[in-house]
Design an enzyme around this catalytic site. Structure first.
Site, PDB file in Angstrom:
ATOM      1  N   PRO A  81       0.787  -1.227   0.000  1.00 13.63           N
ATOM      2  CA  PRO A  81       0.000   0.000   0.000  1.00 13.63           C
ATOM      3  C   PRO A  81       0.824   1.284   0.000  1.00 13.63           C
ATOM      4  CG  PRO A  81      -0.092  -1.098   2.135  1.00 13.63           C
ATOM      5  CD  PRO A  81       0.545  -2.058   1.190  1.00 13.63           C
ATOM      6  N   ASN A  82       0.299   2.249  -0.716  1.00 12.01           N
ATOM      7  CA  ASN A  82       0.835   3.618  -0.816  1.00 12.01           C
ATOM      8  C   ASN A  82       2.066   3.723  -1.703  1.00 12.01           C
ATOM      9  OD1 ASN A  82      -1.117   4.819   1.056  1.00 12.01           O
ATOM     10  ND2 ASN A  82      -0.072   3.582   2.588  1.00 12.01           N
ATOM     11  N   ARG A 135       5.000  10.902  -2.394  1.00 12.73           N
ATOM     12  CA  ARG A 135       4.764  10.695  -0.974  1.00 12.73           C
ATOM     13  C   ARG A 135       6.084  10.820  -0.201  1.00 12.73           C
ATOM     14  NH1 ARG A 135       4.923   4.510   0.994  1.00 12.73           N
ATOM     15  NH2 ARG A 135       4.259   4.833   3.125  1.00 12.73           N
ATOM     16  N   TYR A 185      11.405   8.659   0.848  1.00  7.87           N
ATOM     17  CA  TYR A 185      11.341   7.626  -0.192  1.00  7.87           C
ATOM     18  C   TYR A 185      11.941   8.044  -1.531  1.00  7.87           C
ATOM     19  CZ  TYR A 185       8.180   5.459   3.166  1.00  7.87           C
ATOM     20  OH  TYR A 185       7.647   4.898   4.303  1.00  7.87           O
ATOM     21  N   ASN A 196       8.016  -5.754  -1.325  1.00  4.24           N
ATOM     22  CA  ASN A 196       7.992  -4.630  -0.392  1.00  4.24           C
ATOM     23  C   ASN A 196       6.553  -4.534   0.102  1.00  4.24           C
ATOM     24  OD1 ASN A 196       7.951  -2.286   1.049  1.00  4.24           O
ATOM     25  ND2 ASN A 196       9.003  -1.048  -0.506  1.00  4.24           N
ATOM     26  N   ALA A 233       3.328  -0.950   4.592  1.00  2.44           N
ATOM     27  CA  ALA A 233       2.835  -0.982   5.978  1.00  2.44           C
ATOM     28  C   ALA A 233       2.373  -2.377   6.410  1.00  2.44           C
ATOM     29  CB  ALA A 233       1.705   0.027   6.141  1.00  2.44           C
ATOM     30  N   GLU A 279      12.807  -9.639   0.887  1.00  5.34           N
ATOM     31  CA  GLU A 279      12.013  -8.500   1.386  1.00  5.34           C
ATOM     32  C   GLU A 279      12.812  -7.213   1.136  1.00  5.34           C
ATOM     33  OE1 GLU A 279      11.391  -8.977   5.576  1.00  5.34           O
ATOM     34  OE2 GLU A 279      10.500  -6.986   5.843  1.00  5.34           O
ATOM     35  N   HIS A 314      12.810  -2.904   1.597  1.00  2.00           N
ATOM     36  CA  HIS A 314      12.262  -1.628   2.066  1.00  2.00           C
ATOM     37  C   HIS A 314      13.149  -0.513   1.544  1.00  2.00           C
ATOM     38  CE1 HIS A 314       9.467  -3.696   4.593  1.00  2.00           C
ATOM     39  NE2 HIS A 314      10.469  -4.471   4.991  1.00  2.00           N
ATOM     40  N   ARG A 336      13.734   4.163  11.954  1.00  2.00           N
ATOM     41  CA  ARG A 336      12.497   4.951  11.998  1.00  2.00           C
ATOM     42  C   ARG A 336      11.696   4.625  13.275  1.00  2.00           C
ATOM     43  NH1 ARG A 336       9.645   4.663   6.345  1.00  2.00           N
ATOM     44  NH2 ARG A 336       8.496   6.384   7.315  1.00  2.00           N
TER      45      ARG A 336
HETATM   46  C1  DQA Z   1       8.451   0.809   3.473  1.00  2.00           C
HETATM   47  C2  DQA Z   1       8.588   1.021   4.979  1.00  2.00           C
HETATM   48  C3  DQA Z   1       7.264   0.810   5.693  1.00  2.00           C
HETATM   49  O1  DQA Z   1       7.423   0.989   7.088  1.00  2.00           O
HETATM   50  C4  DQA Z   1       6.242   1.801   5.193  1.00  2.00           C
HETATM   51  O2  DQA Z   1       4.984   1.549   5.777  1.00  2.00           O
HETATM   52  C5  DQA Z   1       6.140   1.839   3.707  1.00  2.00           C
HETATM   53  C6  DQA Z   1       7.342   1.675   2.890  1.00  2.00           C
HETATM   54  C7  DQA Z   1       9.738   1.144   2.705  1.00  2.00           C
HETATM   55  O3  DQA Z   1       9.835   0.766   1.540  1.00  2.00           O
HETATM   56  O4  DQA Z   1      10.638   1.797   3.257  1.00  2.00           O
HETATM   57  O5  DQA Z   1       5.069   2.109   3.163  1.00  2.00           O
HETATM   58  O6  DQA Z   1       8.147  -0.561   3.232  1.00  2.00           O
END
Ligand code: DQA
Length: 150
Positions: free
Chosen positions: A8-9, A16, A21, A72, A75, A96, A98, A105
Site C-alpha cells: 500500500p501507498n 509521498r 522515499y 515490499n 505498511a 524483502e 524496504h 524509523r
Molecule cells: C516501506 C517502509 C514501511 O514501514 C512503510 O509503511 C512503507 C514503505 C519502505 O519501503 O521503506 O510504506 O516498506
C-alpha cells in the site's frame, strides 16, 4: 519468473514523503527492474496493490509460476500475519525490500512479520534495493551463491 510485489501507498512513490522515499516513481522503479531483469534473464511480474487480499492472491498465483518473490509489503510488513502465511506457502526464494531503513524509523516499523520467511532483507538502500534484490535473486537461482539457513 519473478514476482515483484509492492504494498500500500507505493503507488504514490515520488510524491509521498520524498525526503524519506526519494523522487523516483514506482513506474521508474519498474523500468529499472525490467532493464536489469532483461540483463539477468529474469522475467518479471511487477505489481502494486493497496489491498491486502490482492497481494495474498498474487502470492498464491506465484506458487504455480514463479521461482522467486521480491516483496515490499509496505505498511503490511508490520501488521500482516496473512501475508506471512501466504509467503510460508510459497516454496521459492523470497527477498524483502524496504526503500527506507525501517530500523532507523519509528519503533512500530522495527518488527517485520515478513522477515520470518524472507531469505534476505534489504532496507535503507533506496529504490536501488529492488535492483540489489534482483541481483541476489539471480545468484540464488543460478546456484552461484549459496543461500543461508539462518
Ligand atoms: C516501506 C517502509 C514501511 O514501514 C512503510 O509503511 C512503507 C514503505 C519502505 O519501503 O521503506 O510504506 O516498506
Amino acid at each position: 519468473m519473478i514476482y515483484v510485489l509492492n504494498g500500500p501507498n507505493l503507488n504514490l512513490l515520488g510524491k509521498r514523503q520524498p525526503e524519506i522515499y526519494g523522487n523516483e516513481t514506482l513506474a521508474d522503479v519498474e523500468v529499472r527492474c525490467r532493464e536489469l531483469g532483461a540483463a539477468l534473464r529474469l522475467e518479471l511480474q511487477f505489481r502494486q496493490s493497496n489491498r491486502e487480499y490482492e497481494l495474498i492472491d498474487w502470492i498464491h498465483e506465484a506458487r504455480d509460476v514463479a521461482a522467486g518473490i521480491i516483496i515490499n509489503p509496505a505498511a503490511f510488513t508490520h501488521t500482516s500475519v496473512a501475508i506471512l502465511d501466504a509467503l510460508n506457502a510459497f516454496e521459492g526464494e523470497i527477498i524483502e525490500v524496504h526503500i527506507s531503513n525501517i530500523h532507523r524509523r519509528e519503533s512500530f516499523r522495527h518488527h517485520s512479520y515478513v522477515s520470518a520467511v524472507a531469505g534476505g532483507v534489504i532496507a535503507g538502500c533506496g529504490t536501488e534495493g529492488y535492483l540489489l534484490a534482483l541481483r541476489r535473486m539471480a545468484s540464488l537461482l543460478a546456484g552461484v551463491s549459496p543461500g543461508v539457513s539462518q
